[in-house]
Design an enzyme around this catalytic site. Structure first.
Site, PDB file in Angstrom:
ATOM      1  N   THR A 459       0.820  -1.213   0.000  1.00 50.25           N
ATOM      2  CA  THR A 459       0.000   0.000   0.000  1.00 50.25           C
ATOM      3  C   THR A 459       0.853   1.262   0.000  1.00 50.25           C
ATOM      4  OG1 THR A 459      -0.083  -0.103   2.402  1.00 50.25           O
ATOM      5  CG2 THR A 459      -1.946  -1.076   1.225  1.00 50.25           C
ATOM      6  N   THR A 462      -0.695   4.912  -1.285  1.00 48.58           N
ATOM      7  CA  THR A 462      -2.164   4.952  -1.438  1.00 48.58           C
ATOM      8  C   THR A 462      -2.707   6.366  -1.247  1.00 48.58           C
ATOM      9  OG1 THR A 462      -2.275   4.193   0.855  1.00 48.58           O
ATOM     10  CG2 THR A 462      -2.796   2.574  -0.845  1.00 48.58           C
ATOM     11  N   CYS A 464      -1.141   9.310  -1.527  1.00 48.86           N
ATOM     12  CA  CYS A 464      -0.726  10.197  -2.629  1.00 48.86           C
ATOM     13  C   CYS A 464      -1.617   9.961  -3.838  1.00 48.86           C
ATOM     14  CB  CYS A 464       0.717   9.895  -3.051  1.00 48.86           C
ATOM     15  SG  CYS A 464       1.891   9.976  -1.701  1.00 48.86           S
TER      16      CYS A 464
HETATM   17  N1  LIG Z   1      -5.985  -2.537   2.154  1.00 53.46           N
HETATM   18  C1  LIG Z   1      -6.757  -1.612   1.598  1.00 53.46           C
HETATM   19  N2  LIG Z   1      -7.782  -1.981   0.797  1.00 53.46           N
HETATM   20  C2  LIG Z   1      -8.570  -1.066   0.195  1.00 53.46           C
HETATM   21  N3  LIG Z   1      -8.403   0.257   0.343  1.00 53.46           N
HETATM   22  C3  LIG Z   1      -7.381   0.697   1.117  1.00 53.46           C
HETATM   23  C4  LIG Z   1      -6.508  -0.205   1.790  1.00 53.46           C
HETATM   24  N4  LIG Z   1      -5.605   0.523   2.485  1.00 53.46           N
HETATM   25  C5  LIG Z   1      -5.898   1.832   2.260  1.00 53.46           C
HETATM   26  N5  LIG Z   1      -6.983   1.937   1.448  1.00 53.46           N
HETATM   27  C6  LIG Z   1      -7.586   3.170   0.968  1.00 53.46           C
HETATM   28  O1  LIG Z   1      -6.518   3.962   0.460  1.00 53.46           O
HETATM   29  C7  LIG Z   1      -6.767   5.332   0.676  1.00 53.46           C
HETATM   30  C8  LIG Z   1      -5.620   5.914   1.470  1.00 53.46           C
HETATM   31  O2  LIG Z   1      -5.865   5.653   2.817  1.00 53.46           O
HETATM   32  P1  LIG Z   1      -4.831   5.552   3.994  1.00 53.46           P
HETATM   33  O3  LIG Z   1      -3.994   4.344   3.830  1.00 53.46           O
HETATM   34  O4  LIG Z   1      -5.647   5.684   5.222  1.00 53.46           O
HETATM   35  O5  LIG Z   1      -3.969   6.877   3.761  1.00 53.46           O
HETATM   36  P2  LIG Z   1      -2.408   7.118   3.707  1.00 53.46           P
HETATM   37  O6  LIG Z   1      -1.899   6.354   2.516  1.00 53.46           O
HETATM   38  O7  LIG Z   1      -2.297   8.580   3.557  1.00 53.46           O
HETATM   39  O8  LIG Z   1      -1.857   6.611   4.972  1.00 53.46           O
HETATM   40  C9  LIG Z   1      -8.130   5.399   1.366  1.00 53.46           C
HETATM   41  O9  LIG Z   1      -9.145   5.568   0.402  1.00 53.46           O
HETATM   42  C10 LIG Z   1      -8.241   4.032   2.027  1.00 53.46           C
HETATM   43  O10 LIG Z   1      -9.570   3.674   2.274  1.00 53.46           O
HETATM   44  C1  LIG Z   2       7.750  11.731  -1.285  1.00 52.52           C
HETATM   45  C2  LIG Z   2       6.643  11.057  -0.554  1.00 52.52           C
HETATM   46  N1  LIG Z   2       5.475  11.670  -0.405  1.00 52.52           N
HETATM   47  C3  LIG Z   2       4.479  11.065   0.275  1.00 52.52           C
HETATM   48  C4  LIG Z   2       4.621   9.797   0.784  1.00 52.52           C
HETATM   49  C5  LIG Z   2       3.470   9.167   1.536  1.00 52.52           C
HETATM   50  O1  LIG Z   2       3.081   7.920   1.067  1.00 52.52           O
HETATM   51  P1  LIG Z   2       1.594   7.330   1.351  1.00 52.52           P
HETATM   52  O2  LIG Z   2       0.752   7.757   0.197  1.00 52.52           O
HETATM   53  O3  LIG Z   2       1.759   5.857   1.379  1.00 52.52           O
HETATM   54  O4  LIG Z   2       1.098   7.901   2.632  1.00 52.52           O
HETATM   55  C6  LIG Z   2       5.862   9.161   0.599  1.00 52.52           C
HETATM   56  N2  LIG Z   2       6.094   7.939   1.074  1.00 52.52           N
HETATM   57  N3  LIG Z   2       6.858   9.819  -0.074  1.00 52.52           N
HETATM   58 MG   LIG Z   3      -1.166   4.606   2.912  1.00 47.30          MG
END
Ligand SMILES: Nc1ncnc2c1ncn2[C@@H]1O[C@H](COP(=O)(O)OP(=O)(O)O)[C@@H](O)[C@H]1O
Ligand SMILES: Cc1ncc(COP(=O)(O)O)c(N)n1
Ligand SMILES: [Mg+2]
Length: 515
Positions: A459, A462, A464
Site C-alpha cells: 500500500t 495509497t 498520494c
Molecule cells: N488494504 C486496503 N484496501 C482497500 N483500500 C485501502 C486499503 N488501504 C488503504 N486503502 C484506501 O486507500 C486510501 C488511502 O488511505 P490511507 O492508507 O488511510 O492513507 P495514507 O496512505 O495517507 O496513509 C483510502 O481511500 C483508504 O480507504
Molecule cells: C515523497 C513522498 N510523499 C508522500 C509519501 C506518503 O506515502 P503514502 O501515500 O503511502 O502515505 C511518501 N512515502 N513519499
Molecule cells: Mg497509505
C-alpha cells in the site's frame, strides 16, 4: 474556397452550468436580442438558439445578432453559442465568419457523426439523450463525436412538446434518475425541461454539469434577475469552483490539466511519481512542482532534502503562467519556508480546486513533515484547501483527539471542517475492518465512501494516489463527492491488481486500467 473559421474553438472550454435555450417564439413581446442580452447580464454561460420553424436565412441572421451580443458582452471566449437542430444553418453561419460554436441535436435530428463531419473538429456537438439507452448509444459513438449530453425533462413542459421520455413512469427525471444518466455518460450532462429556480438545488446536488432552461428566463418579468437567481442557486450548492465546468476529454486538442506540488520518491510508488501516474490514468494532463527530494524505497526513507523555496515558487509561477491547472494537489513540501512560498504563490494565482494531503508520516513509518512544517501547513496551507485528506494518525494529530472507530472519524472530519473551512476526507486505511473514508462538507453534511479492505500489504503511496486522482476528477469538472467516488474506485482497482515489487510495502499498479 472558404476561409477557416476565424475563432478559437470552444470545445475544450465551454461551461454548461447556466445554459439558456431560446428562440423568437419564447420571448413574447420582447425581442430575442433583448432577452439574450439580459440573460448574459444575469450570468448565462451557454446560449442555444432554438428557432424550430425559421428558415436558414432567418436563423443565420438571428445567429449573427446573438454572436454580436455575446461579443458586446466581452463574453465570446467564455460563453459558447450553438444552434439547435439546424446543422445547415450552423455551417452557413460559420462559413460567413459568424461565431457559432456548434450545434445541439436531438435524437430525431441529423446523425451526430454526420454533424461532426460537416462541422469539423473545432465545433461543439451536443446531443439530447434522455434515457439510459440513449446515453449508452452516445457513449458508443466514435471518440470525439459529441461533447456533452442534454437530458430532461425535470417537469412536463410546454416549450418542448416534442420532448418525450421513455423510462421513468411519468417521463420526468428526479435526482436519482439524473445521477444514473450522469454515471452512465462519458460526457458532461446538462439537465433541464420545465426547470425553475426551485429545482436548481436538486440539480446542483446531482451529478449534472448544469441546468438548461427556456421559460424560466425567457418568460420571466425580469430575465436578468431570473438568470442571476438561477446562477446563484447553483452556486449556493456547488460553490464557485469550476465544478460543473465541462471539459470534454474527447477533444483531441484540449485536456484538463492538474498539478502536483510534492516531493519525489525515488522508488516511484509515492510522491510526485505516483501523482503523475494517477493523473495520467485518470485522463488529465499531469504537471509537477518539486518541493522536496527523498532517497526512498519500499523499505523506508533513506534521505530527505528540501528544494530552495525560491525555486519552488518559480516552478509554480512557470506552471500557472502557461498551462493553468484546473486542480492542484499538494503533498509533502519539505521545510516551512517552502510551505509558505507555496501558499503565497497559490494565493497570488487565485488557484481553485486545491486538494491538500497533509502527509506527516509515510506508510513505511518515516517522518516526512517536521513540527515547524506542520505549523506552516495548518496555518497557511489548509485554509486554502478545497479538500484535505488526512489518514487516521494525521487526523488525530490535527485535531488532538483519539480515533477509535467510525463515529470518531466523523467527529474528526467535522472538527477539521470547522477549523479550516474546507471539506475534510478522513481516510480509513489505517482502520482494521473495512477501508471506508468519511467526507465532511462545509455545509454540515457528512458522507461515507464505503471501501472493501483488500488483503494486499503493498500500500505504498495509497494516500498520494487517492488525493491526486481526486484532483484529476475535479479537473475533469466533477463535483467533489463524485470526484472522491471516482478516485476511490480507481485506487481500489490499483490495489486489487496485486502488483508485487520490492522487499517492503510495495507500490500499486497505477496503470491497471490502461493494460
Ligand atoms: N488494504 C486496503 N484496501 C482497500 N483500500 C485501502 C486499503 N488501504 C488503504 N486503502 C484506501 O486507500 C486510501 C488511502 O488511505 P490511507 O492508507 O488511510 O492513507 P495514507 O496512505 O495517507 O496513509 C483510502 O481511500 C483508504 O480507504
Ligand atoms: C515523497 C513522498 N510523499 C508522500 C509519501 C506518503 O506515502 P503514502 O501515500 O503511502 O502515505 C511518501 N512515502 N513519499
Ligand atoms: Mg497509505
Amino acid at each position: 474556397m472558404v476561409a477557416p473559421f476565424p475563432y478559437e474553438s470552444m470545445r475544450g472550454r465551454f461551461d454548461l452550468r447556466s445554459y439558456f435555450v431560446v428562440g423568437p417564439q419564447d420571448c413574447g413581446r420582447r425581442t430575442l436580442l433583448d432577452v439574450v442580452a439580459k440573460a448574459l447580464d444575469g450570468g448565462a454561460s451557454f446560449v442555444q438558439l432554438r428557432a424550430k420553424d425559421a428558415d436558414v436565412r432567418d436563423i443565420v441572421s438571428m445567429a449573427a445578432d446573438i454572436a454580436g451580443e455575446i461579443r458586446g458582452h466581452h463574453a465570446a471566449d467564455r460563453v459558447a453559442f450553438v444552434i439547435d437542430d439546424r446543422v445547415d444553418a450552423a455551417v452557413e453561419a460559420r462559413h460567413r465568419g459568424i461565431k457559432v460554436d456548434g450545434v445541439h441535436i436531438g435524437q430525431d435530428d441529423m446523425d451526430p457523426r454526420e454533424a461532426r463531419l460537416l462541422l469539423g473538429n473545432d465545433a461543439i456537438v451536443g446531443l439530447s439523450a434522455k434515457t439510459l439507452e440513449e446515453v449508452e448509444a452516445a457513449d458508443a459513438l466514435p471518440a470525439g463525436t459529441v461533447d456533452y449530453l442534454g437530458a430532461g425533462p425535470v417537469h412536463p413542459t410546454a416549450t418542448k412538446p416534442d420532448c418525450r421520455v421513455a423510462d421513468d413512469g411519468d417521463g420526468t427525471l428526479d435526482g436519482a434518475a439524473i445521477d444514473a444518466l450522469c454515471d452512465a455518460s462519458r460526457f458532461p450532462v446538462v439537465v433541464g425541461g420545465g426547470v425553475h429556480v426551485e429545482d436548481v438545488p436538486m440539480l446542483a446536488r446531482s451529478r449534472a454539469a448544469g441546468w438548461f432552461v427556456v421559460s424560466a428566463i425567457a418568460a420571466a418579468d425580469d430575465p436578468e434577475r431570473a438568470t442571476a437567481a438561477l446562477v446563484d442557486a447553483w452556486r449556493e450548492v456547488r460553490g464557485d469552483g469550476r465544478h460543473g465546468y465541462a471539459q470534454s476529454v474527447s477533444d483531441p486538442h484540449a485536456m484538463p490539466a492538474a498539478l502536483t506540488i510534492a516531493t519525489t520518491d525515488s522508488s516511484g510508488g509515492a510522491g510526485i511519481a505516483a501523482d503523475l501516474k494517477a493523473m495520467l490514468a485518470n485522463d488529465v494532463f499531469g504537471m509537477c512542482v518539486v518541493a522536496g527530494i527523498t532517497a526512498q524505497n519500499t523499505t523506508g526513507v533513506q534521505a530527505i532534502a528540501p528544494v530552495d523555496p525560491t525555486l519552488v515558487a518559480q516552478q509554480i509561477d512557470s506552471v500557472f503562467d502557461d498551462i493553468r491547472p484546473d486542480a492542484t494537489k499538494i503533498g509533502v513540501i519539505v521545510g516551512a519556508a517552502s510551505i509558505e512560498a507555496v501558499a503565497d504563490r497559490l494565493q497570488a494565482h487565485g488557484a481553485a480546486n486545491i486538494v491538500v494531503d497533509p502527509v506527516m508520516v509515510a506508510t513505511s513509518g518515516a517522518e516526512l513533515t517536521e513540527d515547524e512544517g506542520v505549523r506552516a501547513m495548518t496555518g497557511r496551507l489548509l485554509p486554502l484547501a478545497t479538500l484535505i485528506t488526512p489518514n487516521i494518525p494525521e487526523a488525530c494529530a490535527l485535531t488532538g483527539m483519539a480515533i477509535a472507530g467510525r463515529g470518531d472519524m466523523e467527529t474528526a472530519a467535522r472538527r477539521l471542517v470547522t477549523a479550516y473551512g474546507c471539506a475534510a476526507l478522513v481516510k480509513g486505511g489505517h482502520g482494521v475492518d473495512d477501508a471506508s473514508d468519511v467526507l465532511a462538507m462545509p455545509d454540515g453534511s457528512v458522507q461515507w465512501f464505503e471501501g472493501e479492505r483488500i488483503d494486499n500489504p503493498d500500500t505504498h503511496g495509497t494516500g498520494c494516489t487517492l488525493s491526486s486522482a481526486i484532483a484529476a476528477h475535479l479537473a475533469l469538472g466533477e463535483p467533489l463527492d463524485q470526484a472522491i467516488a471516482s478516485a476511490k474506485r480507481y485506487l481500489t482497482g490499483a490495489l486489487r491488481a496485486m502488483l508485487d515489487l520490492g522487499a517492503g510495502a510495495g507500490p500499486m499498479d497505477h496503470g491497471h486500467a490502461l493494460h
